[in-house]
Design a protein around this motif. Sequence first.
Motif, PDB file in Angstrom:
ATOM      1  N   UNK A 174      99.971  63.751  58.258  1.00  0.00           N
ATOM      2  CA  UNK A 174     100.481  64.259  57.002  1.00  0.00           C
ATOM      3  C   UNK A 174     101.971  64.449  57.119  1.00  0.00           C
ATOM      4  N   UNK A 175     102.708  63.886  56.183  1.00  0.00           N
ATOM      5  CA  UNK A 175     104.158  63.944  56.279  1.00  0.00           C
ATOM      6  C   UNK A 175     104.738  65.158  55.579  1.00  0.00           C
ATOM      7  N   UNK A 176     104.069  65.659  54.532  1.00  0.00           N
ATOM      8  CA  UNK A 176     104.576  66.843  53.837  1.00  0.00           C
ATOM      9  C   UNK A 176     103.438  67.554  53.144  1.00  0.00           C
ATOM     10  N   UNK A 177     103.700  68.790  52.747  1.00  0.00           N
ATOM     11  CA  UNK A 177     102.710  69.580  52.034  1.00  0.00           C
ATOM     12  C   UNK A 177     102.507  68.987  50.645  1.00  0.00           C
ATOM     13  N   UNK A 178     101.328  69.185  50.055  1.00  0.00           N
ATOM     14  CA  UNK A 178     101.109  68.657  48.723  1.00  0.00           C
ATOM     15  C   UNK A 178     102.030  69.346  47.721  1.00  0.00           C
ATOM     16  N   UNK A 179     102.514  68.594  46.773  1.00  0.00           N
ATOM     17  CA  UNK A 179     103.404  69.133  45.751  1.00  0.00           C
ATOM     18  C   UNK A 179     102.585  69.876  44.710  1.00  0.00           C
ATOM     19  N   UNK A 180     103.094  71.011  44.269  1.00  0.00           N
ATOM     20  CA  UNK A 180     102.416  71.808  43.263  1.00  0.00           C
ATOM     21  C   UNK A 180     103.109  71.652  41.916  1.00  0.00           C
ATOM     22  N   UNK A 181     103.514  70.411  41.596  1.00  0.00           N
ATOM     23  CA  UNK A 181     104.176  70.177  40.321  1.00  0.00           C
ATOM     24  C   UNK A 181     103.648  68.911  39.687  1.00  0.00           C
ATOM     25  N   UNK A 182     103.773  68.856  38.380  1.00  0.00           N
ATOM     26  CA  UNK A 182     103.534  67.623  37.661  1.00  0.00           C
ATOM     27  C   UNK A 182     104.750  67.404  36.786  1.00  0.00           C
ATOM     28  N   UNK A 183     105.123  66.168  36.581  1.00  0.00           N
ATOM     29  CA  UNK A 183     106.338  65.887  35.824  1.00  0.00           C
ATOM     30  C   UNK A 183     106.019  65.067  34.580  1.00  0.00           C
ATOM     31  N   UNK A 184     106.741  65.384  33.498  1.00  0.00           N
ATOM     32  CA  UNK A 184     106.710  64.548  32.312  1.00  0.00           C
ATOM     33  C   UNK A 184     108.151  64.122  32.051  1.00  0.00           C
ATOM     34  N   UNK A 185     108.430  63.531  30.909  1.00  0.00           N
ATOM     35  CA  UNK A 185     109.763  62.980  30.649  1.00  0.00           C
ATOM     36  C   UNK A 185     110.874  64.020  30.813  1.00  0.00           C
ATOM     37  N   UNK A 186     110.726  65.202  30.231  1.00  0.00           N
ATOM     38  CA  UNK A 186     111.811  66.187  30.288  1.00  0.00           C
ATOM     39  C   UNK A 186     111.383  67.508  30.900  1.00  0.00           C
ATOM     40  N   UNK A 187     110.098  67.690  31.138  1.00  0.00           N
ATOM     41  CA  UNK A 187     109.604  68.969  31.639  1.00  0.00           C
ATOM     42  C   UNK A 187     108.937  68.777  32.997  1.00  0.00           C
ATOM     43  N   UNK A 188     108.979  69.821  33.780  1.00  0.00           N
ATOM     44  CA  UNK A 188     108.284  69.859  35.057  1.00  0.00           C
ATOM     45  C   UNK A 188     107.338  71.045  35.012  1.00  0.00           C
TER      46      UNK A 188
END
Length: 139
Positions: free
Chosen positions: A57-71
């Motif tokens: 495993x190279x990094x912890x899982x990200x706790x974000x989701x991204x859309x065009x202008x919002x995270x």
Amino acid sequence: MKKYKFNVNGNNYAVHIKNVEGQAIELEVNGTPYTVEMEREIKSSKTPKLVRSSAPRTSAPKAITRSAKKTNVVAPLPGTIVSLKVAAGDKVTQGDLLMTMEAMKMENNVLAEADGVVGTVKVSEGQSVLQGEVLVEME
């Protein structure tokens, strides 16, 4: 076949399972014969099994989701929000503490994954959240 002793609400029962065919079970309870039908067998493991990936495993899982202008910052685990450290309109940089949540009897810090401005805080202190639920919308 097998003999068991049960205590139900203070009453003792001697159960002798005589025959099992599919879902039908012939048994005696305190000497009285019964034929019962079982809906389905519920299987459960006595000890949990930890499954690890063979790939490093190279990094912890990200706790974000991204859309065009919002995270969206989402809950990494099911838990309860213990404290909020940001409000709508606050500027944050990557690594800033957004909130603390309790999950599995441990406090976990939820950090900003990127620079931005807090748009909407979707949770409040004491609120229970599920894994993947949106906690904060960032712009």
